[in-house]
Design a protein around this motif. Structure first.
Motif, short mmCIF file in Angstrom:
data_model
loop_
_atom_site.label_atom_id
_atom_site.label_comp_id
_atom_site.label_asym_id
_atom_site.label_seq_id
_atom_site.Cartn_x
_atom_site.Cartn_y
_atom_site.Cartn_z
N LEU A 2 12.40 17.55 0.38
CA LEU A 2 13.44 16.44 1.19
C LEU A 2 14.62 16.58 0.24
CD1 LEU A 2 10.95 13.63 1.93
CD2 LEU A 2 11.67 15.51 3.37
N LEU A 3 15.78 16.98 0.89
CA LEU A 3 17.03 17.25 0.21
C LEU A 3 17.95 16.25 0.41
CD1 LEU A 3 17.54 21.03 0.59
CD2 LEU A 3 16.32 19.77 -1.11
N THR A 4 18.63 15.68 -0.72
CA THR A 4 19.35 14.54 -0.48
C THR A 4 20.83 14.64 -1.49
OG1 THR A 4 19.59 12.09 -0.42
CG2 THR A 4 18.18 13.26 -2.25
N ASP A 5 21.74 13.66 -1.52
CA ASP A 5 22.81 13.75 -2.38
C ASP A 5 22.86 13.13 -3.72
OD1 ASP A 5 22.69 11.26 -1.28
OD2 ASP A 5 24.94 11.07 -0.98
N VAL A 6 21.33 12.76 -4.01
CA VAL A 6 21.18 11.95 -5.41
C VAL A 6 19.85 12.84 -5.85
CG1 VAL A 6 22.11 9.57 -4.65
CG2 VAL A 6 19.45 10.35 -4.13
N ASP A 7 19.74 12.54 -7.10
CA ASP A 7 18.52 13.50 -7.74
C ASP A 7 17.11 13.25 -7.43
OD1 ASP A 7 20.64 14.78 -9.22
OD2 ASP A 7 20.63 13.33 -10.83
N GLY A 8 17.09 12.07 -6.66
CA GLY A 8 15.53 11.77 -6.39
C GLY A 8 15.45 10.24 -5.95
N LEU A 9 14.23 9.67 -5.87
CA LEU A 9 13.98 8.33 -5.48
C LEU A 9 14.24 7.57 -6.44
CD1 LEU A 9 13.21 6.08 -3.53
CD2 LEU A 9 10.99 6.58 -4.39
N TYR A 10 15.29 6.46 -6.72
CA TYR A 10 15.52 5.60 -7.72
C TYR A 10 15.01 4.15 -7.04
CZ TYR A 10 19.02 8.62 -9.80
OH TYR A 10 19.73 9.69 -10.27
N VAL A 63 -0.16 16.71 1.41
CA VAL A 63 0.77 17.62 0.96
C VAL A 63 1.68 17.13 -0.22
CG1 VAL A 63 2.81 18.94 1.76
CG2 VAL A 63 0.80 18.80 3.19
N ASN A 64 1.74 17.63 -1.28
CA ASN A 64 2.64 16.96 -2.12
C ASN A 64 4.08 17.36 -1.55
OD1 ASN A 64 0.79 16.53 -4.12
ND2 ASN A 64 1.12 18.26 -5.25
N THR A 65 4.99 16.41 -1.94
CA THR A 65 6.46 16.23 -1.42
C THR A 65 7.36 15.83 -2.48
OG1 THR A 65 5.42 15.28 0.86
CG2 THR A 65 7.90 15.24 0.29
N VAL A 66 8.56 16.68 -2.53
CA VAL A 66 9.65 16.32 -3.47
C VAL A 66 10.80 15.84 -3.02
CG1 VAL A 66 10.99 17.43 -5.24
CG2 VAL A 66 8.52 17.99 -5.12
N ILE A 67 11.45 14.74 -3.18
CA ILE A 67 12.86 14.46 -2.97
C ILE A 67 13.66 14.93 -4.14
CG2 ILE A 67 14.58 12.75 -2.45
CD1 ILE A 67 12.26 11.05 -1.01
N MET A 68 14.90 15.64 -3.79
CA MET A 68 15.67 16.20 -4.79
C MET A 68 16.93 16.24 -4.39
SD MET A 68 14.25 20.24 -5.26
CE MET A 68 15.48 20.86 -6.21
N SER A 84 9.79 18.81 -13.63
CA SER A 84 10.07 17.74 -13.26
C SER A 84 11.39 17.42 -12.87
CB SER A 84 9.55 16.52 -14.24
OG SER A 84 9.74 15.38 -13.72
N ILE A 85 11.78 17.78 -11.54
CA ILE A 85 13.10 17.71 -10.96
C ILE A 85 12.96 17.06 -9.92
CG2 ILE A 85 15.01 19.01 -10.23
CD1 ILE A 85 14.03 21.46 -12.00
N GLY A 86 13.74 15.80 -9.65
CA GLY A 86 13.76 14.91 -8.54
C GLY A 86 12.46 14.12 -8.66
N THR A 87 11.92 13.55 -7.68
CA THR A 87 10.70 12.65 -7.46
C THR A 87 9.71 13.38 -6.72
OG1 THR A 87 12.26 10.76 -7.30
CG2 THR A 87 9.90 10.53 -6.73
N LEU A 88 8.52 13.48 -7.27
CA LEU A 88 7.36 14.04 -6.98
C LEU A 88 6.35 13.08 -6.33
CD1 LEU A 88 5.34 16.46 -6.42
CD2 LEU A 88 4.40 15.98 -8.63
#
Length: 117
Positions: A2-10, A63-68, A84-88
């Protein structure tokens, strides 16, 4: 992914709160304590709340999911290899099936009132 304009979930919106911390791994999306106010940036729709809902659906299906950050598309292969890039978001150990999965996908409607404990 899942792509976004921040580095992951904060823990909070990093554009509004300088104390917001990046969350690297989420073992159970139901246990999250984060603020997802706002509708996202001018470039997209839904914001982080929508991405969390998508991560919930995916992880419940196993399913593993990454927000990055979408600016890190060149790092997708590294993430697949374990970086480890973004939020897994880790997949549920026992994915929901059948009726339980169908119930999860239904929109929330109505109210529940408890009148006696």
């Amino acid at each position: 992914f899942l792509l976004t304009d921040v580095d992951g979930l904060y823990t909070a919106n990093p554009y509004k709160n300088p104390d917001a911390k990046l969350i690297s791994v989420v073992e159970n999306v139901e246990d999250l304590e984060v603020t997802t106010d706002g509708a996202g940036s001018a470039l997209g729709t839904g914001g982080m709340a929508t991405k969390l809902l998508a991560a919930r659906y995916a992880t419940s299906a196993g399913v593993n999911t990454v927000i990055m950050n979408s600016n890190n598309m060149n790092k997708v292969q590294s993430v697949v290899q374990g970086a480890s890039i973004g939020t897994l978001f880790l997949a549920m150990p026992k994915p929901l099936k059948g009726r339980k999965r169908w119930i999860l996908l239904q929109p929330v409607m109505g109210h529940v009132f408890v009148t006696k404990i």
